[in-house]
Design a protein around this motif. Sequence first.
Motif, PDB file in Angstrom:
ATOM      1  N   TYR A  68       0.783  -1.366   0.049  1.00 42.13           N
ATOM      2  CA  TYR A  68      -0.140  -0.022   0.009  1.00 42.13           C
ATOM      3  C   TYR A  68       0.826   1.142   0.105  1.00 42.13           C
ATOM      4  O   TYR A  68       1.715   1.602   1.065  1.00 42.13           O
ATOM      5  CB  TYR A  68      -1.025  -0.088   1.289  1.00 42.13           C
ATOM      6  N   ALA A  81      -1.701   4.333   7.926  1.00 42.70           N
ATOM      7  CA  ALA A  81      -1.610   3.278   7.050  1.00 42.70           C
ATOM      8  C   ALA A  81      -2.019   1.907   7.516  1.00 42.70           C
ATOM      9  O   ALA A  81      -2.434   1.235   6.703  1.00 42.70           O
ATOM     10  CB  ALA A  81       0.103   3.300   7.202  1.00 42.70           C
ATOM     11  N   ASN A  82      -2.028   1.648   8.951  1.00 46.18           N
ATOM     12  CA  ASN A  82      -2.784   0.397   9.207  1.00 46.18           C
ATOM     13  C   ASN A  82      -4.092   0.235   9.047  1.00 46.18           C
ATOM     14  O   ASN A  82      -4.528  -0.751   8.737  1.00 46.18           O
ATOM     15  CB  ASN A  82      -2.458   0.525  10.822  1.00 46.18           C
ATOM     16  N   CYS A 111      -4.187  -0.921   5.295  1.00 48.40           N
ATOM     17  CA  CYS A 111      -3.733  -2.103   5.313  1.00 48.40           C
ATOM     18  C   CYS A 111      -4.794  -2.991   5.858  1.00 48.40           C
ATOM     19  O   CYS A 111      -4.876  -3.914   5.034  1.00 48.40           O
ATOM     20  CB  CYS A 111      -2.328  -2.233   5.926  1.00 48.40           C
ATOM     21  N   GLN A 115       2.606  -4.429   2.872  1.00 46.15           N
ATOM     22  CA  GLN A 115       3.647  -3.730   3.130  1.00 46.15           C
ATOM     23  C   GLN A 115       3.070  -2.289   3.069  1.00 46.15           C
ATOM     24  O   GLN A 115       2.150  -1.901   2.331  1.00 46.15           O
ATOM     25  CB  GLN A 115       4.779  -3.557   2.186  1.00 46.15           C
ATOM     26  N   TYR A 116       3.730  -1.336   3.779  1.00 39.89           N
ATOM     27  CA  TYR A 116       3.166   0.188   3.454  1.00 39.89           C
ATOM     28  C   TYR A 116       4.630   0.507   2.867  1.00 39.89           C
ATOM     29  O   TYR A 116       5.798   0.348   2.996  1.00 39.89           O
ATOM     30  CB  TYR A 116       3.233   0.766   4.838  1.00 39.89           C
ATOM     31  N   LEU A 130       5.895   2.075  12.327  1.00 36.12           N
ATOM     32  CA  LEU A 130       4.729   1.488  11.230  1.00 36.12           C
ATOM     33  C   LEU A 130       4.708  -0.123  11.590  1.00 36.12           C
ATOM     34  O   LEU A 130       3.573  -0.603  11.410  1.00 36.12           O
ATOM     35  CB  LEU A 130       5.238   1.772   9.830  1.00 36.12           C
ATOM     36  N   LYS A 150       2.331  -1.935  13.727  1.00 41.30           N
ATOM     37  CA  LYS A 150       0.921  -2.122  13.741  1.00 41.30           C
ATOM     38  C   LYS A 150       0.427  -3.387  13.231  1.00 41.30           C
ATOM     39  O   LYS A 150       1.108  -4.100  12.381  1.00 41.30           O
ATOM     40  CB  LYS A 150       0.376  -0.840  12.695  1.00 41.30           C
ATOM     41  N   HIS A 175      -1.587  -4.539  10.938  1.00 33.88           N
ATOM     42  CA  HIS A 175      -1.736  -4.909   9.760  1.00 33.88           C
ATOM     43  C   HIS A 175      -0.639  -4.749   8.690  1.00 33.88           C
ATOM     44  O   HIS A 175      -0.796  -4.810   7.483  1.00 33.88           O
ATOM     45  CB  HIS A 175      -2.761  -4.379   9.045  1.00 33.88           C
ATOM     46  N   ILE A 176       0.420  -4.095   9.137  1.00 40.45           N
ATOM     47  CA  ILE A 176       1.710  -3.497   8.367  1.00 40.45           C
ATOM     48  C   ILE A 176       2.819  -4.806   8.704  1.00 40.45           C
ATOM     49  O   ILE A 176       3.340  -4.712   9.716  1.00 40.45           O
ATOM     50  CB  ILE A 176       2.063  -2.327   8.876  1.00 40.45           C
ATOM     51  N   ALA A 229       7.892  -2.968   4.565  1.00 40.44           N
ATOM     52  CA  ALA A 229       7.773  -1.886   3.946  1.00 40.44           C
ATOM     53  C   ALA A 229       8.627  -2.010   2.615  1.00 40.44           C
ATOM     54  O   ALA A 229       9.248  -2.934   2.291  1.00 40.44           O
ATOM     55  CB  ALA A 229       8.705  -0.864   4.634  1.00 40.44           C
TER      56      ALA A 229
END
Length: 251
Positions: free
Chosen positions: A166, A183-184, A187, A209-210, A222, A225, A227-228, A231
Amino acid sequence: MRKPIIAGNWKMYKSFEEAADFVDEVTSLIPSNEAVDAVICAPAIYLATLVEIADETDLAIGAQNMHYETEGAFTGEVSPTQLASIGVDYVVLGHSERREYFAETDEAINKKVRAALNVDIVPIICCGETDAEREAGQTEAKVEAQITAALQGFSAEEVQHMVIAYEPIWAIGTGKTATADDANAVCGAIRQVVANLFDDATAQAIRIQYGGSVKPENIEELLSKEHIDGALVGGASLQVESYVKLVEAGA
Ligand code: G3P
């Protein structure tokens, strides 16, 4: 438990010598791939050499794009079969820069995902909204449409081994990062899309990934979290020191 995956996307940066030196150096510095998957996605012209340098190390090498056809009259393109023949493990597909500057469509990306699986290359499927779409409250609808299109025609078993990235377009290379909570949330929404399309087990297995101005200073928050799972990193993957720190944060 999903294994974190930290992937550097070098885009169109680095000379041949810089690329080879970087890979040579990081292979001895990164943690074991039992704890974290470390990937460098390099310009196509360097891939064969980098795969050789990284052979039998904890670093995997990925491409940044490919065609979906196995072979043919497509001047300037690189095929999935060609990437597999030199030992490439991952490929970034549907990056926003490719969608914007090279007119990549959801349909082409779906074909590329199929082509990657056919040769056992793990696709990193990118999605993300523009600033205007975010302002208009369309973030979730946008990523849902992109992911639904990319995953069309696959089985749950196939999807479990894919990676989704994402990357909000407004956060790429701008220094602006989505907050870890935002971000979470996106995701998590993507995971829900996968659950709706397939099932809960698939949604829990797929790694998300973020990406967007990730750096050593923000990666830990990041990754903390739910759901992350990793990266996809541009700028901060270009220096050995920061790339190694990012991978260490994932371990
Ligand atoms: O694919 C990674 C990317 O688009 C994010 O770039 O420079 O913001 O980390 P950057």
